[in-house]
Design a protein around this motif. Sequence first.
Motif, PDB file in Angstrom:
ATOM      1  N   VAL A  20      18.472  -0.568   1.588  1.00  0.00           N
ATOM      2  CA  VAL A  20      17.009  -0.521   1.512  1.00  0.00           C
ATOM      3  C   VAL A  20      16.411  -1.222   2.728  1.00  0.00           C
ATOM      4  O   VAL A  20      15.502  -0.705   3.383  1.00  0.00           O
ATOM      5  N   LEU A  21      16.928  -2.397   3.046  1.00  0.00           N
ATOM      6  CA  LEU A  21      16.410  -3.148   4.190  1.00  0.00           C
ATOM      7  C   LEU A  21      16.629  -2.414   5.507  1.00  0.00           C
ATOM      8  O   LEU A  21      15.804  -2.525   6.429  1.00  0.00           O
ATOM      9  N   ASP A  22      17.720  -1.659   5.605  1.00  0.00           N
ATOM     10  CA  ASP A  22      17.961  -0.863   6.815  1.00  0.00           C
ATOM     11  C   ASP A  22      16.837   0.141   7.051  1.00  0.00           C
ATOM     12  O   ASP A  22      16.579   0.528   8.182  1.00  0.00           O
ATOM     13  N   GLY A  23      16.178   0.533   5.982  1.00  0.00           N
ATOM     14  CA  GLY A  23      15.065   1.481   6.086  1.00  0.00           C
ATOM     15  C   GLY A  23      13.713   0.807   6.269  1.00  0.00           C
ATOM     16  O   GLY A  23      12.683   1.459   6.106  1.00  0.00           O
ATOM     17  N   CYS A  24      13.701  -0.471   6.588  1.00  0.00           N
ATOM     18  CA  CYS A  24      12.460  -1.239   6.759  1.00  0.00           C
ATOM     19  C   CYS A  24      12.341  -1.749   8.196  1.00  0.00           C
ATOM     20  O   CYS A  24      12.617  -2.922   8.466  1.00  0.00           O
ATOM     21  N   PRO A  25      11.938  -0.896   9.133  1.00  0.00           N
ATOM     22  CA  PRO A  25      11.848  -1.340  10.523  1.00  0.00           C
ATOM     23  C   PRO A  25      10.712  -2.339  10.764  1.00  0.00           C
ATOM     24  O   PRO A  25      10.760  -3.125  11.701  1.00  0.00           O
ATOM     25  N   ASP A  26       9.697  -2.317   9.909  1.00  0.00           N
ATOM     26  CA  ASP A  26       8.553  -3.227  10.051  1.00  0.00           C
ATOM     27  C   ASP A  26       8.549  -4.179   8.862  1.00  0.00           C
ATOM     28  O   ASP A  26       8.310  -3.764   7.726  1.00  0.00           O
ATOM     29  N   LEU A  27       8.795  -5.464   9.129  1.00  0.00           N
ATOM     30  CA  LEU A  27       8.875  -6.448   8.047  1.00  0.00           C
ATOM     31  C   LEU A  27       7.549  -6.631   7.313  1.00  0.00           C
ATOM     32  O   LEU A  27       7.537  -7.160   6.198  1.00  0.00           O
ATOM     33  N   GLY A  28       6.455  -6.196   7.902  1.00  0.00           N
ATOM     34  CA  GLY A  28       5.153  -6.304   7.255  1.00  0.00           C
ATOM     35  C   GLY A  28       4.888  -5.209   6.233  1.00  0.00           C
ATOM     36  O   GLY A  28       3.975  -5.325   5.416  1.00  0.00           O
ATOM     37  N   GLU A  29       5.694  -4.181   6.260  1.00  0.00           N
ATOM     38  CA  GLU A  29       5.527  -3.062   5.332  1.00  0.00           C
ATOM     39  C   GLU A  29       6.203  -3.355   3.994  1.00  0.00           C
ATOM     40  O   GLU A  29       7.171  -4.120   3.941  1.00  0.00           O
ATOM     41  N   PRO A  30       5.719  -2.727   2.920  1.00  0.00           N
ATOM     42  CA  PRO A  30       6.338  -2.952   1.603  1.00  0.00           C
ATOM     43  C   PRO A  30       7.779  -2.446   1.549  1.00  0.00           C
ATOM     44  O   PRO A  30       8.134  -1.481   2.212  1.00  0.00           O
ATOM     45  N   VAL A  31       8.585  -3.115   0.745  1.00  0.00           N
ATOM     46  CA  VAL A  31       9.947  -2.659   0.479  1.00  0.00           C
ATOM     47  C   VAL A  31       9.822  -1.342  -0.283  1.00  0.00           C
ATOM     48  O   VAL A  31       9.100  -1.277  -1.287  1.00  0.00           O
ATOM     49  N   PRO A  32      10.490  -0.278   0.198  1.00  0.00           N
ATOM     50  CA  PRO A  32      10.388   1.013  -0.501  1.00  0.00           C
ATOM     51  C   PRO A  32      11.242   1.034  -1.759  1.00  0.00           C
ATOM     52  O   PRO A  32      12.447   1.240  -1.707  1.00  0.00           O
ATOM     53  N   ARG A  33      10.626   0.765  -2.887  1.00  0.00           N
ATOM     54  CA  ARG A  33      11.363   0.724  -4.146  1.00  0.00           C
ATOM     55  C   ARG A  33      10.530   1.386  -5.237  1.00  0.00           C
ATOM     56  O   ARG A  33       9.304   1.291  -5.235  1.00  0.00           O
ATOM     57  N   PRO A  34      11.200   2.002  -6.181  1.00  0.00           N
ATOM     58  CA  PRO A  34      10.469   2.613  -7.285  1.00  0.00           C
ATOM     59  C   PRO A  34      10.088   1.558  -8.334  1.00  0.00           C
ATOM     60  O   PRO A  34      10.954   0.936  -8.927  1.00  0.00           O
ATOM     61  N   ARG A  35       8.830   1.338  -8.498  1.00  0.00           N
ATOM     62  CA  ARG A  35       8.366   0.429  -9.557  1.00  0.00           C
ATOM     63  C   ARG A  35       6.904   0.760  -9.837  1.00  0.00           C
ATOM     64  O   ARG A  35       6.002   0.106  -9.305  1.00  0.00           O
ATOM     65  N   PRO A  36       6.681   1.762 -10.642  1.00  0.00           N
ATOM     66  CA  PRO A  36       5.314   2.211 -10.918  1.00  0.00           C
ATOM     67  C   PRO A  36       4.431   1.091 -11.462  1.00  0.00           C
ATOM     68  O   PRO A  36       4.873   0.268 -12.264  1.00  0.00           O
ATOM     69  N   GLY A  37       3.194   1.055 -10.982  1.00  0.00           N
ATOM     70  CA  GLY A  37       2.215   0.118 -11.513  1.00  0.00           C
ATOM     71  C   GLY A  37       2.285  -1.280 -10.936  1.00  0.00           C
ATOM     72  O   GLY A  37       1.502  -2.145 -11.317  1.00  0.00           O
ATOM     73  N   ARG A  38       3.212  -1.535 -10.048  1.00  0.00           N
ATOM     74  CA  ARG A  38       3.336  -2.866  -9.468  1.00  0.00           C
ATOM     75  C   ARG A  38       3.643  -2.727  -7.977  1.00  0.00           C
ATOM     76  O   ARG A  38       4.656  -2.130  -7.616  1.00  0.00           O
ATOM     77  N   PRO A  39       2.787  -3.264  -7.132  1.00  0.00           N
ATOM     78  CA  PRO A  39       3.028  -3.095  -5.694  1.00  0.00           C
ATOM     79  C   PRO A  39       4.277  -3.838  -5.242  1.00  0.00           C
ATOM     80  O   PRO A  39       4.602  -4.912  -5.747  1.00  0.00           O
ATOM     81  N   ALA A  40       4.976  -3.246  -4.296  1.00  0.00           N
ATOM     82  CA  ALA A  40       6.180  -3.866  -3.740  1.00  0.00           C
ATOM     83  C   ALA A  40       5.770  -4.923  -2.726  1.00  0.00           C
ATOM     84  O   ALA A  40       4.760  -4.776  -2.030  1.00  0.00           O
ATOM     85  N   PRO A  41       6.551  -5.992  -2.615  1.00  0.00           N
ATOM     86  CA  PRO A  41       6.267  -7.005  -1.608  1.00  0.00           C
ATOM     87  C   PRO A  41       6.644  -6.497  -0.219  1.00  0.00           C
ATOM     88  O   PRO A  41       7.391  -5.527  -0.087  1.00  0.00           O
ATOM     89  N   SER A  42       6.152  -7.174   0.791  1.00  0.00           N
ATOM     90  CA  SER A  42       6.574  -6.824   2.149  1.00  0.00           C
ATOM     91  C   SER A  42       8.053  -7.163   2.303  1.00  0.00           C
ATOM     92  O   SER A  42       8.599  -8.019   1.583  1.00  0.00           O
ATOM     93  N   ALA A  43       8.701  -6.508   3.234  1.00  0.00           N
ATOM     94  CA  ALA A  43      10.110  -6.809   3.510  1.00  0.00           C
ATOM     95  C   ALA A  43      10.253  -8.269   3.936  1.00  0.00           C
ATOM     96  O   ALA A  43      11.221  -8.932   3.559  1.00  0.00           O
ATOM     97  N   ARG A  44       9.310  -8.787   4.694  1.00  0.00           N
ATOM     98  CA  ARG A  44       9.343 -10.191   5.124  1.00  0.00           C
ATOM     99  C   ARG A  44       9.324 -11.131   3.918  1.00  0.00           C
ATOM    100  O   ARG A  44      10.112 -12.056   3.822  1.00  0.00           O
ATOM    101  N   TRP A  45       8.408 -10.880   2.984  1.00  0.00           N
ATOM    102  CA  TRP A  45       8.319 -11.713   1.786  1.00  0.00           C
ATOM    103  C   TRP A  45       9.601 -11.608   0.972  1.00  0.00           C
ATOM    104  O   TRP A  45      10.127 -12.610   0.495  1.00  0.00           O
ATOM    105  N   ALA A  46      10.100 -10.379   0.805  1.00  0.00           N
ATOM    106  CA  ALA A  46      11.312 -10.169   0.004  1.00  0.00           C
ATOM    107  C   ALA A  46      12.499 -10.921   0.610  1.00  0.00           C
ATOM    108  O   ALA A  46      13.251 -11.589  -0.112  1.00  0.00           O
ATOM    109  N   LEU A  47      12.671 -10.837   1.918  1.00  0.00           N
ATOM    110  CA  LEU A  47      13.764 -11.553   2.576  1.00  0.00           C
ATOM    111  C   LEU A  47      13.600 -13.065   2.446  1.00  0.00           C
ATOM    112  O   LEU A  47      14.556 -13.775   2.123  1.00  0.00           O
ATOM    113  N   THR A  48      12.395 -13.541   2.673  1.00  0.00           N
ATOM    114  CA  THR A  48      12.146 -14.982   2.587  1.00  0.00           C
ATOM    115  C   THR A  48      12.391 -15.477   1.165  1.00  0.00           C
ATOM    116  O   THR A  48      13.024 -16.520   0.957  1.00  0.00           O
TER     117      THR A  48
END
Length: 163
Positions: A109-137
């Motif tokens: 999943v992280l390999d598909g996140c070239p911009d750490l400011g963008e949300p992690v691409p994950r399926p979770r309806p009704g709840r926004p995904a965190p940015s890749a930066r936040w998720a890693l931190t």
Amino acid sequence: MPTSARRRDTPPPRTGSSEAQVLRGFLDYLRISMTAKVEGAPEPRVRTAQVPSGTNLLGLLNHLTRVERAIFLGEQVTDWQATFHAAPEDGVADVVARYRETVERANAVLDGCPDLGEPVPRPRPGRPAPSARWALTHMIEETGRHAGHADILRELIDGTTGR
């Protein structure tokens, strides 16, 4: 009485210069440290509470597996406290294998996140995904915190110390 064993300490990683390389390098370093603490720990002590809170070594790795799945893969967890205990039928090898497989999927999943400011691409309806930066931190903080717990628990189990 536990016999003292000392593992060779592994220094923090030398990573590339980009923010993503540094964050992922430190997360992978902590992930490896966690599995090293659990591998080789004897049954049933690996799942026996060593402190009054009930925390046990195998449960910590089970918990981190579930956190990785929630953050990077969108898995829903309804009872976080329950994640701190592995199923009775799960041995050390099972929990370690499940963690490693989850880490591989999270890294994909992280390999598909070239911009750490963008949300992690994950399926979770009704709840926004965190940015890749936040998720890693967050995963560095979460894994580091529990790696410290694991250091102490493993030493209580059989005297093994080191990273």
